[in-house]
Design a protein around this motif. Structure first.
Motif, PDB file in Angstrom:
ATOM      1  N   GLU A  62      14.854   7.149  -4.231  1.00  0.00           N
ATOM      2  CA  GLU A  62      13.451   6.750  -4.117  1.00  0.00           C
ATOM      3  C   GLU A  62      12.978   6.927  -2.674  1.00  0.00           C
ATOM      4  OE1 GLU A  62      10.503   3.053  -5.237  1.00  0.00           O
ATOM      5  OE2 GLU A  62      12.617   2.617  -4.919  1.00  0.00           O
ATOM      6  N   PHE A  63      11.932   7.729  -2.523  1.00  0.00           N
ATOM      7  CA  PHE A  63      11.297   7.917  -1.227  1.00  0.00           C
ATOM      8  C   PHE A  63      10.089   6.997  -1.173  1.00  0.00           C
ATOM      9  CE2 PHE A  63      13.581  11.799  -1.974  1.00  0.00           C
ATOM     10  CZ  PHE A  63      14.068  12.149  -0.734  1.00  0.00           C
ATOM     11  N   ILE A  64      10.034   6.120  -0.185  1.00  0.00           N
ATOM     12  CA  ILE A  64       8.900   5.222   0.002  1.00  0.00           C
ATOM     13  C   ILE A  64       7.963   5.869   1.021  1.00  0.00           C
ATOM     14  CG2 ILE A  64       8.144   2.918   0.660  1.00  0.00           C
ATOM     15  CD1 ILE A  64       9.898   2.999  -1.862  1.00  0.00           C
ATOM     16  N   ILE A  65       6.756   6.158   0.570  1.00  0.00           N
ATOM     17  CA  ILE A  65       5.770   6.849   1.398  1.00  0.00           C
ATOM     18  C   ILE A  65       4.670   5.864   1.777  1.00  0.00           C
ATOM     19  CG2 ILE A  65       4.178   8.806   1.518  1.00  0.00           C
ATOM     20  CD1 ILE A  65       7.152   9.595   1.165  1.00  0.00           C
ATOM     21  N   GLY A  66       4.391   5.786   3.069  1.00  0.00           N
ATOM     22  CA  GLY A  66       3.359   4.879   3.573  1.00  0.00           C
ATOM     23  C   GLY A  66       1.960   5.400   3.346  1.00  0.00           C
ATOM     24  N   LYS A  67       0.984   4.581   3.709  1.00  0.00           N
ATOM     25  CA  LYS A  67      -0.426   4.943   3.568  1.00  0.00           C
ATOM     26  C   LYS A  67      -0.772   6.215   4.341  1.00  0.00           C
ATOM     27  CE  LYS A  67      -1.903   0.149   3.369  1.00  0.00           C
ATOM     28  NZ  LYS A  67      -2.762  -0.856   4.000  1.00  0.00           N
ATOM     29  N   ASP A  68      -0.022   6.466   5.414  1.00  0.00           N
ATOM     30  CA  ASP A  68      -0.286   7.639   6.245  1.00  0.00           C
ATOM     31  C   ASP A  68       0.314   8.922   5.682  1.00  0.00           C
ATOM     32  OD1 ASP A  68       2.413   7.177   6.675  1.00  0.00           O
ATOM     33  OD2 ASP A  68       2.236   6.962   8.854  1.00  0.00           O
ATOM     34  N   GLY A  69       1.004   8.824   4.514  1.00  0.00           N
ATOM     35  CA  GLY A  69       1.590  10.007   3.882  1.00  0.00           C
ATOM     36  C   GLY A  69       2.959  10.378   4.403  1.00  0.00           C
ATOM     37  N   LYS A  70       3.514   9.570   5.307  1.00  0.00           N
ATOM     38  CA  LYS A  70       4.832   9.852   5.870  1.00  0.00           C
ATOM     39  C   LYS A  70       5.878   8.939   5.249  1.00  0.00           C
ATOM     40  CE  LYS A  70       2.961  11.375  10.249  1.00  0.00           C
ATOM     41  NZ  LYS A  70       2.950  11.173  11.686  1.00  0.00           N
ATOM     42  N   ALA A  71       7.118   9.445   5.163  1.00  0.00           N
ATOM     43  CA  ALA A  71       8.212   8.657   4.590  1.00  0.00           C
ATOM     44  C   ALA A  71       8.512   7.462   5.487  1.00  0.00           C
ATOM     45  CB  ALA A  71       9.451   9.522   4.427  1.00  0.00           C
TER      46      ALA A  71
ATOM     47  N   GLY B 205       0.807  -1.214   0.000  1.00  0.00           N
ATOM     48  CA  GLY B 205       0.000   0.000   0.000  1.00  0.00           C
ATOM     49  C   GLY B 205       0.838   1.261   0.000  1.00  0.00           C
ATOM     50  N   GLU B 206       2.144   1.114  -0.168  1.00  0.00           N
ATOM     51  CA  GLU B 206       3.049   2.263  -0.183  1.00  0.00           C
ATOM     52  C   GLU B 206       3.220   2.775  -1.614  1.00  0.00           C
ATOM     53  OE1 GLU B 206       6.040   1.158   3.435  1.00  0.00           O
ATOM     54  OE2 GLU B 206       6.274   0.055   1.557  1.00  0.00           O
ATOM     55  N   THR B 207       3.823   3.952  -1.721  1.00  0.00           N
ATOM     56  CA  THR B 207       4.111   4.548  -3.020  1.00  0.00           C
ATOM     57  C   THR B 207       5.564   4.987  -3.036  1.00  0.00           C
ATOM     58  OG1 THR B 207       1.839   5.348  -3.154  1.00  0.00           O
ATOM     59  CG2 THR B 207       3.428   6.350  -4.650  1.00  0.00           C
ATOM     60  N   GLY B 208       6.251   4.689  -4.140  1.00  0.00           N
ATOM     61  CA  GLY B 208       7.638   5.100  -4.313  1.00  0.00           C
ATOM     62  C   GLY B 208       7.710   6.296  -5.237  1.00  0.00           C
ATOM     63  N   TYR B 209       8.347   7.355  -4.781  1.00  0.00           N
ATOM     64  CA  TYR B 209       8.559   8.560  -5.587  1.00  0.00           C
ATOM     65  C   TYR B 209      10.027   8.571  -5.971  1.00  0.00           C
ATOM     66  CZ  TYR B 209       3.934   9.900  -4.141  1.00  0.00           C
ATOM     67  OH  TYR B 209       2.580   9.918  -3.935  1.00  0.00           O
ATOM     68  N   ILE B 210      10.298   8.437  -7.263  1.00  0.00           N
ATOM     69  CA  ILE B 210      11.647   8.208  -7.763  1.00  0.00           C
ATOM     70  C   ILE B 210      12.166   9.463  -8.467  1.00  0.00           C
ATOM     71  CG2 ILE B 210      13.047   6.788  -9.307  1.00  0.00           C
ATOM     72  CD1 ILE B 210      10.735   4.639  -8.908  1.00  0.00           C
ATOM     73  N   TYR B 211      13.386   9.846  -8.088  1.00  0.00           N
ATOM     74  CA  TYR B 211      14.071  11.001  -8.671  1.00  0.00           C
ATOM     75  C   TYR B 211      15.351  10.513  -9.337  1.00  0.00           C
ATOM     76  CZ  TYR B 211      10.934  13.767  -5.798  1.00  0.00           C
ATOM     77  OH  TYR B 211       9.814  14.321  -5.219  1.00  0.00           O
ATOM     78  N   GLU B 212      15.515  10.830 -10.612  1.00  0.00           N
ATOM     79  CA  GLU B 212      16.740  10.505 -11.336  1.00  0.00           C
ATOM     80  C   GLU B 212      17.723  11.656 -11.118  1.00  0.00           C
ATOM     81  OE1 GLU B 212      17.233   7.655 -12.877  1.00  0.00           O
ATOM     82  OE2 GLU B 212      15.173   6.930 -12.706  1.00  0.00           O
ATOM     83  N   THR B 213      18.904  11.333 -10.596  1.00  0.00           N
ATOM     84  CA  THR B 213      19.890  12.377 -10.279  1.00  0.00           C
ATOM     85  C   THR B 213      21.250  12.012 -10.872  1.00  0.00           C
ATOM     86  OG1 THR B 213      20.449  11.322  -8.189  1.00  0.00           O
ATOM     87  CG2 THR B 213      18.716  12.990  -8.129  1.00  0.00           C
ATOM     88  N   GLY B 214      21.338  11.967 -12.196  1.00  0.00           N
ATOM     89  CA  GLY B 214      22.595  11.588 -12.835  1.00  0.00           C
ATOM     90  C   GLY B 214      22.820  10.096 -12.718  1.00  0.00           C
ATOM     91  N   ASP B 215      23.908   9.712 -12.047  1.00  0.00           N
ATOM     92  CA  ASP B 215      24.241   8.299 -11.898  1.00  0.00           C
ATOM     93  C   ASP B 215      23.435   7.598 -10.809  1.00  0.00           C
ATOM     94  OD1 ASP B 215      26.164   8.463 -13.887  1.00  0.00           O
ATOM     95  OD2 ASP B 215      27.778   8.915 -12.471  1.00  0.00           O
TER      96      ASP B 215
END
Length: 53
Positions: free
Chosen positions: A35-44, A21-31
């Protein structure tokens, strides 16, 4: 999530993790991929850093 977006902008990719039930927010930063994994409660829950070299 709002603070994350305000600080480093929109994610390059968003991945939904149906098993947890989590969501991963992925940022490409060169090499690296950050990825920030955010729980159902909206917290990392945790952060992943992957080296793509």
């Amino acid at each position: 999530m709002k603070m994350l977006g305000d600080e480093i902008g929109s994610a390059d990719h968003i991945r939904h993790l149906p098993n947890t039930g989590e969501t991963g927010y992925i940022y490409e930063t060169g090499d690296f991929e950050l990825e920030f994994i955010i729980g159902k409660d909206g917290k990392a829950d945790h952060v992943n850093l992957v080296n793509h070299q």
